[in-house]
Scaffold this motif. Structure first.
Motif, PDB file in Angstrom:
ATOM      1  N   VAL A   1     -22.873  41.009  18.022  1.00 12.72           N
ATOM      2  CA  VAL A   1     -24.291  41.210  17.728  1.00 12.72           C
ATOM      3  C   VAL A   1     -24.602  40.520  16.415  1.00 12.72           C
ATOM      4  O   VAL A   1     -23.748  40.404  15.542  1.00 12.72           O
ATOM      5  CB  VAL A   1     -24.669  42.707  17.661  1.00 12.72           C
ATOM      6  CG1 VAL A   1     -24.464  43.383  19.002  1.00 12.72           C
ATOM      7  CG2 VAL A   1     -23.929  43.442  16.566  1.00 12.72           C
ATOM      8  N   ARG A   2     -25.848  40.043  16.306  1.00 15.87           N
ATOM      9  CA  ARG A   2     -26.336  39.486  15.050  1.00 15.87           C
ATOM     10  C   ARG A   2     -27.408  40.419  14.543  1.00 15.87           C
ATOM     11  O   ARG A   2     -28.297  40.817  15.303  1.00 15.87           O
ATOM     12  CB  ARG A   2     -26.915  38.094  15.271  1.00 15.87           C
ATOM     13  CG  ARG A   2     -25.863  37.127  15.716  1.00 15.87           C
ATOM     14  CD  ARG A   2     -26.310  35.720  15.877  1.00 15.87           C
ATOM     15  NE  ARG A   2     -27.737  35.506  16.092  1.00 15.87           N
ATOM     16  CZ  ARG A   2     -28.269  34.318  16.277  1.00 15.87           C
ATOM     17  NH1 ARG A   2     -27.514  33.251  16.274  1.00 15.87           N
ATOM     18  NH2 ARG A   2     -29.550  34.177  16.475  1.00 15.87           N
ATOM     19  N   THR A   3     -27.315  40.782  13.258  1.00 16.52           N
ATOM     20  CA  THR A   3     -28.239  41.755  12.704  1.00 16.52           C
ATOM     21  C   THR A   3     -28.500  41.482  11.234  1.00 16.52           C
ATOM     22  O   THR A   3     -27.660  40.900  10.554  1.00 16.52           O
ATOM     23  CB  THR A   3     -27.706  43.190  12.911  1.00 16.52           C
ATOM     24  OG1 THR A   3     -28.688  44.123  12.490  1.00 16.52           O
ATOM     25  CG2 THR A   3     -26.417  43.433  12.156  1.00 16.52           C
ATOM     26  N   GLY A   4     -29.633  41.931  10.765  1.00 16.49           N
ATOM     27  CA  GLY A   4     -29.983  41.874   9.346  1.00 16.49           C
ATOM     28  C   GLY A   4     -30.157  43.268   8.794  1.00 16.49           C
ATOM     29  O   GLY A   4     -30.893  43.472   7.833  1.00 16.49           O
ATOM     30  N   ASP A   5     -29.484  44.257   9.390  1.00 20.61           N
ATOM     31  CA  ASP A   5     -29.644  45.659   9.006  1.00 20.61           C
ATOM     32  C   ASP A   5     -28.986  46.030   7.679  1.00 20.61           C
ATOM     33  O   ASP A   5     -29.278  47.094   7.148  1.00 20.61           O
ATOM     34  CB  ASP A   5     -29.066  46.577  10.088  1.00 20.61           C
ATOM     35  CG  ASP A   5     -29.937  46.641  11.330  1.00 20.61           C
ATOM     36  OD1 ASP A   5     -31.090  46.172  11.284  1.00 20.61           O
ATOM     37  OD2 ASP A   5     -29.467  47.158  12.351  1.00 20.61           O
ATOM     38  N   PHE A   6     -28.115  45.200   7.167  1.00 18.68           N
ATOM     39  CA  PHE A   6     -27.358  45.559   5.969  1.00 18.68           C
ATOM     40  C   PHE A   6     -27.761  44.660   4.805  1.00 18.68           C
ATOM     41  O   PHE A   6     -27.970  43.458   4.982  1.00 18.68           O
ATOM     42  CB  PHE A   6     -25.859  45.436   6.233  1.00 18.68           C
ATOM     43  CG  PHE A   6     -25.397  46.294   7.373  1.00 18.68           C
ATOM     44  CD1 PHE A   6     -25.187  47.655   7.196  1.00 18.68           C
ATOM     45  CD2 PHE A   6     -25.187  45.764   8.629  1.00 18.68           C
ATOM     46  CE1 PHE A   6     -24.778  48.455   8.248  1.00 18.68           C
ATOM     47  CE2 PHE A   6     -24.763  46.547   9.681  1.00 18.68           C
ATOM     48  CZ  PHE A   6     -24.568  47.904   9.496  1.00 18.68           C
ATOM     49  N   ALA A   7     -27.833  45.243   3.615  1.00 18.24           N
ATOM     50  CA  ALA A   7     -28.250  44.497   2.424  1.00 18.24           C
ATOM     51  C   ALA A   7     -27.222  43.443   2.021  1.00 18.24           C
ATOM     52  O   ALA A   7     -27.579  42.386   1.527  1.00 18.24           O
ATOM     53  CB  ALA A   7     -28.507  45.450   1.264  1.00 18.24           C
ATOM     54  N   THR A   8     -25.942  43.745   2.244  1.00 17.69           N
ATOM     55  CA  THR A   8     -24.864  42.826   1.872  1.00 17.69           C
ATOM     56  C   THR A   8     -23.733  42.940   2.887  1.00 17.69           C
ATOM     57  O   THR A   8     -23.672  43.900   3.659  1.00 17.69           O
ATOM     58  CB  THR A   8     -24.284  43.154   0.480  1.00 17.69           C
ATOM     59  OG1 THR A   8     -23.671  44.444   0.542  1.00 17.69           O
ATOM     60  CG2 THR A   8     -25.349  43.124  -0.607  1.00 17.69           C
ATOM     61  N   LEU A   9     -22.824  41.984   2.831  1.00 20.91           N
ATOM     62  CA  LEU A   9     -21.622  42.052   3.664  1.00 20.91           C
ATOM     63  C   LEU A   9     -20.804  43.283   3.307  1.00 20.91           C
ATOM     64  O   LEU A   9     -20.304  43.996   4.190  1.00 20.91           O
ATOM     65  CB  LEU A   9     -20.801  40.775   3.490  1.00 20.91           C
ATOM     66  CG  LEU A   9     -19.478  40.700   4.248  1.00 20.91           C
ATOM     67  CD1 LEU A   9     -19.689  40.773   5.745  1.00 20.91           C
ATOM     68  CD2 LEU A   9     -18.732  39.418   3.883  1.00 20.91           C
ATOM     69  N   ASP A  10     -20.689  43.580   2.003  1.00 21.27           N
ATOM     70  CA  ASP A  10     -19.911  44.748   1.570  1.00 21.27           C
ATOM     71  C   ASP A  10     -20.501  46.056   2.084  1.00 21.27           C
ATOM     72  O   ASP A  10     -19.763  46.947   2.507  1.00 21.27           O
ATOM     73  CB  ASP A  10     -19.808  44.794   0.040  1.00 21.27           C
ATOM     74  CG  ASP A  10     -18.924  43.691  -0.515  1.00 21.27           C
ATOM     75  OD1 ASP A  10     -18.074  43.172   0.237  1.00 21.27           O
ATOM     76  OD2 ASP A  10     -19.090  43.349  -1.698  1.00 21.27           O
ATOM     77  N   SER A  11     -21.835  46.179   2.076  1.00 19.53           N
ATOM     78  CA  SER A  11     -22.446  47.413   2.580  1.00 19.53           C
ATOM     79  C   SER A  11     -22.224  47.559   4.085  1.00 19.53           C
ATOM     80  O   SER A  11     -22.064  48.663   4.593  1.00 19.53           O
ATOM     81  CB  SER A  11     -23.929  47.479   2.229  1.00 19.53           C
ATOM     82  OG  SER A  11     -24.667  46.477   2.900  1.00 19.53           O
ATOM     83  N   ALA A  12     -22.181  46.435   4.804  1.00 12.57           N
ATOM     84  CA  ALA A  12     -21.890  46.483   6.239  1.00 12.57           C
ATOM     85  C   ALA A  12     -20.465  46.948   6.475  1.00 12.57           C
ATOM     86  O   ALA A  12     -20.214  47.780   7.357  1.00 12.57           O
ATOM     87  CB  ALA A  12     -22.111  45.109   6.871  1.00 12.57           C
TER      88      ALA A  12
END
Length: 87
Positions: A21-32
């Motif tokens: 899946v492609r998403t923009g739900d997270f502010a950063t890679l680390d938060s994801a």
């Protein structure tokens, strides 16, 4: 609304074929990575808003992490099987 990076999340279910899946739900890679690790540890369901090029209505995916064996996440700019972080 903040301009979150587009992340690619590859999921290997316990049974069945992998899904990306492609998403923009997270502010950063680390938060994801933190959120995905917690979902794996707790067996929770996460909801992802899907992104796709040239598509205004992309929809959502609900993933039950109780049935996921492995996850890989990487930023959109770093596409490819050799990059990213496995969880």
């Amino acid at each position: 609304m903040p301009d979150n990076p587009e992340l690619h999340i590859w999921l290997q279910p316990v049974k069945g074929e992998p899904l990306t899946v492609r998403t923009g739900d997270f502010a950063t890679l680390d938060s994801a990575v933190v959120a995905l690790n917690e979902a794996l540890d707790d067996g929770r369901t996460l909801r992802f808003e899907l992104t796709a090029p040239d598509d205004a209505e992309n929809g959502f995916a609900l993933i039950n992490f109780a049935h996921v064996a492995a996850v890989k996440v990487w930023p959109g700019a770093g596409k490819g099987a050799d990059g990213g972080q496995y969880l």
